[in-house]
Design a protein around this motif. Sequence first.
Motif, mmCIF file in Angstrom:
data_model
loop_
_atom_site.group_PDB
_atom_site.id
_atom_site.type_symbol
_atom_site.label_atom_id
_atom_site.label_comp_id
_atom_site.label_asym_id
_atom_site.label_seq_id
_atom_site.Cartn_x
_atom_site.Cartn_y
_atom_site.Cartn_z
ATOM 1 N N GLY A 171 0.821 -1.202 0.000
ATOM 2 C CA GLY A 171 0.000 0.000 0.000
ATOM 3 C C GLY A 171 0.857 1.254 0.000
ATOM 4 O O GLY A 171 0.519 2.259 -0.642
ATOM 5 N N GLY A 172 1.992 1.201 0.705
ATOM 6 C CA GLY A 172 2.921 2.322 0.707
ATOM 7 C C GLY A 172 3.489 2.601 -0.670
ATOM 8 O O GLY A 172 3.670 3.757 -1.070
ATOM 9 N N PHE A 173 3.761 1.547 -1.427
ATOM 10 C CA PHE A 173 4.209 1.698 -2.820
ATOM 11 C C PHE A 173 3.123 2.361 -3.666
ATOM 12 O O PHE A 173 3.400 3.265 -4.456
ATOM 13 C CB PHE A 173 4.555 0.334 -3.423
ATOM 14 N N LEU A 174 1.884 1.894 -3.506
ATOM 15 C CA LEU A 174 0.780 2.406 -4.324
ATOM 16 C C LEU A 174 0.563 3.895 -4.112
ATOM 17 O O LEU A 174 0.308 4.641 -5.058
ATOM 18 C CB LEU A 174 -0.515 1.641 -4.002
ATOM 19 N N TYR A 175 0.644 4.328 -2.842
ATOM 20 C CA TYR A 175 0.346 5.717 -2.523
ATOM 21 C C TYR A 175 1.599 6.585 -2.413
ATOM 22 O O TYR A 175 1.503 7.757 -2.050
ATOM 23 C CB TYR A 175 -0.446 5.793 -1.217
ATOM 24 N N ASP A 176 2.769 5.978 -2.689
ATOM 25 C CA ASP A 176 4.036 6.691 -2.542
ATOM 26 C C ASP A 176 4.127 7.297 -1.139
ATOM 27 O O ASP A 176 4.531 8.441 -0.953
ATOM 28 C CB ASP A 176 4.169 7.786 -3.613
ATOM 29 N N ASN A 177 3.714 6.482 -0.148
ATOM 30 C CA ASN A 177 3.660 6.918 1.244
ATOM 31 C C ASN A 177 4.816 6.277 2.009
ATOM 32 O O ASN A 177 4.803 5.075 2.272
ATOM 33 C CB ASN A 177 2.309 6.521 1.848
ATOM 34 N N LYS A 178 5.813 7.089 2.351
ATOM 35 C CA LYS A 178 7.027 6.565 2.991
ATOM 36 C C LYS A 178 6.748 5.995 4.381
ATOM 37 O O LYS A 178 7.370 5.018 4.789
ATOM 38 C CB LYS A 178 8.092 7.668 3.094
ATOM 39 N N VAL A 179 5.809 6.619 5.105
ATOM 40 C CA VAL A 179 5.480 6.134 6.456
ATOM 41 C C VAL A 179 4.857 4.744 6.380
ATOM 42 O O VAL A 179 5.223 3.829 7.125
ATOM 43 C CB VAL A 179 4.520 7.115 7.163
ATOM 44 N N MET A 180 3.902 4.588 5.476
ATOM 45 C CA MET A 180 3.221 3.293 5.303
ATOM 46 C C MET A 180 4.212 2.222 4.848
ATOM 47 O O MET A 180 4.180 1.078 5.327
ATOM 48 C CB MET A 180 2.120 3.466 4.262
ATOM 49 N N LEU A 181 5.094 2.605 3.931
ATOM 50 C CA LEU A 181 6.091 1.669 3.405
ATOM 51 C C LEU A 181 7.059 1.235 4.497
ATOM 52 O O LEU A 181 7.312 0.032 4.692
ATOM 53 C CB LEU A 181 6.844 2.336 2.250
ATOM 54 N N THR A 182 7.588 2.210 5.242
ATOM 55 C CA THR A 182 8.551 1.903 6.298
ATOM 56 C C THR A 182 7.915 1.083 7.418
ATOM 57 O O THR A 182 8.498 0.096 7.888
ATOM 58 C CB THR A 182 9.121 3.212 6.891
ATOM 59 N N GLY A 183 6.700 1.487 7.838
ATOM 60 C CA GLY A 183 6.002 0.743 8.892
ATOM 61 C C GLY A 183 5.718 -0.688 8.483
ATOM 62 O O GLY A 183 5.890 -1.620 9.269
ATOM 63 N N GLY A 184 5.284 -0.865 7.229
ATOM 64 C CA GLY A 184 5.001 -2.213 6.732
ATOM 65 C C GLY A 184 6.231 -3.089 6.704
ATOM 66 O O GLY A 184 6.192 -4.263 7.097
ATOM 67 N N ILE A 185 7.359 -2.522 6.253
ATOM 68 C CA ILE A 185 8.606 -3.292 6.199
ATOM 69 C C ILE A 185 9.069 -3.661 7.608
ATOM 70 O O ILE A 185 9.534 -4.789 7.849
ATOM 71 C CB ILE A 185 9.700 -2.483 5.456
ATOM 72 N N LEU A 186 8.943 -2.721 8.558
ATOM 73 C CA LEU A 186 9.330 -2.999 9.939
ATOM 74 C C LEU A 186 8.510 -4.148 10.524
ATOM 75 O O LEU A 186 9.045 -5.064 11.154
ATOM 76 C CB LEU A 186 9.153 -1.745 10.798
ATOM 77 N N VAL A 187 7.192 -4.097 10.315
ATOM 78 C CA VAL A 187 6.314 -5.155 10.821
ATOM 79 C C VAL A 187 6.637 -6.487 10.134
ATOM 80 O O VAL A 187 6.695 -7.538 10.787
ATOM 81 C CB VAL A 187 4.827 -4.788 10.599
ATOM 82 N N GLY A 188 6.845 -6.444 8.811
ATOM 83 C CA GLY A 188 7.160 -7.667 8.072
ATOM 84 C C GLY A 188 8.456 -8.297 8.536
ATOM 85 O O GLY A 188 8.540 -9.519 8.754
ATOM 86 N N ALA A 189 9.500 -7.465 8.719
ATOM 87 C CA ALA A 189 10.803 -7.982 9.154
ATOM 88 C C ALA A 189 10.744 -8.511 10.584
ATOM 89 O O ALA A 189 11.233 -9.606 10.888
ATOM 90 C CB ALA A 189 11.859 -6.886 9.039
ATOM 91 N N ALA A 190 10.116 -7.723 11.477
ATOM 92 C CA ALA A 190 10.026 -8.124 12.884
ATOM 93 C C ALA A 190 9.207 -9.403 13.039
ATOM 94 O O ALA A 190 9.566 -10.299 13.813
ATOM 95 C CB ALA A 190 9.412 -7.000 13.706
ATOM 96 N N GLY A 191 8.097 -9.489 12.292
ATOM 97 C CA GLY A 191 7.258 -10.690 12.363
ATOM 98 C C GLY A 191 7.994 -11.932 11.877
ATOM 99 O O GLY A 191 7.867 -13.013 12.454
ATOM 100 N N THR A 192 8.783 -11.769 10.826
ATOM 101 C CA THR A 192 9.556 -12.899 10.293
ATOM 102 C C THR A 192 10.610 -13.358 11.299
ATOM 103 O O THR A 192 10.765 -14.558 11.562
ATOM 104 C CB THR A 192 10.238 -12.506 8.973
ATOM 105 N N LEU A 193 11.348 -12.394 11.872
ATOM 106 C CA LEU A 193 12.379 -12.738 12.861
ATOM 107 C C LEU A 193 11.765 -13.389 14.100
ATOM 108 O O LEU A 193 12.301 -14.366 14.627
ATOM 109 C CB LEU A 193 13.159 -11.485 13.261
ATOM 110 N N LEU A 194 10.632 -12.861 14.557
ATOM 111 C CA LEU A 194 9.957 -13.433 15.727
ATOM 112 C C LEU A 194 9.517 -14.867 15.441
ATOM 113 O O LEU A 194 9.642 -15.746 16.299
ATOM 114 C CB LEU A 194 8.747 -12.574 16.107
ATOM 115 N N THR A 195 9.012 -15.108 14.230
ATOM 116 C CA THR A 195 8.594 -16.456 13.845
ATOM 117 C C THR A 195 9.763 -17.428 13.906
ATOM 118 O O THR A 195 9.651 -18.535 14.449
ATOM 119 C CB THR A 195 8.006 -16.430 12.416
#
Length: 213
Positions: A171-195
Amino acid sequence: WIFGGLAIGAVIGTVIARKVQMTAMPEMVSLFNGMGGACAALISIVEFDHLLHEPVVIEGGYLLIILLGLIIGSVSFAGSMIAWGKLNGRVRDFSFRGQHIVNLLFLALILILTVYMVLTVDMGIPEYLFYTVLALSLIYGIQFVLPIGGADMPVVISLLNSFTGVAAACGGFLYDNKVMLTGGILVGAAGTLLTILMCKAMNRSLKNVLIGS
């Protein structure tokens, strides 16, 4: 409208979080995570509708991001709802012979349709194919989580949480929204590491957790 939605969501989220018992916290996390996946999928649906009704040149890369957000968000939503149902006892484990093969066939069909739509974007986008991918993704999300045992749900929820993060990043890519992009990547990376860390703590592989049944 945006601030109205924020206010309503904040009130609902606060009330639910305050009332939930600590023992029911994992299922609440699963429910909230599913809402995040649904949000990402809805963004893709809205943006696809814009593409259909606006006279713009559609690029394959843009359509790919829309489809990825749709697929990952739908899988996260459907899977999280099943996980929520399992944790509160409303959904039972369900598996059948060859279920993982069926799941792989669903996934393969989703990927094939996605590639086809991206490669043939110049010829127009069949609306029915888009919603076929949506339906298949929801079914795959359900089938993905159904056979996994209740004791393994925390690992699955963590994995689905990382899916939601990646979908939000789309969604961050679609809207060119840096906050959405960064937040999504942080959640994705953290969730993967936690798993991964949870699997190591259980002395099991992620593959064993997901297809051990």
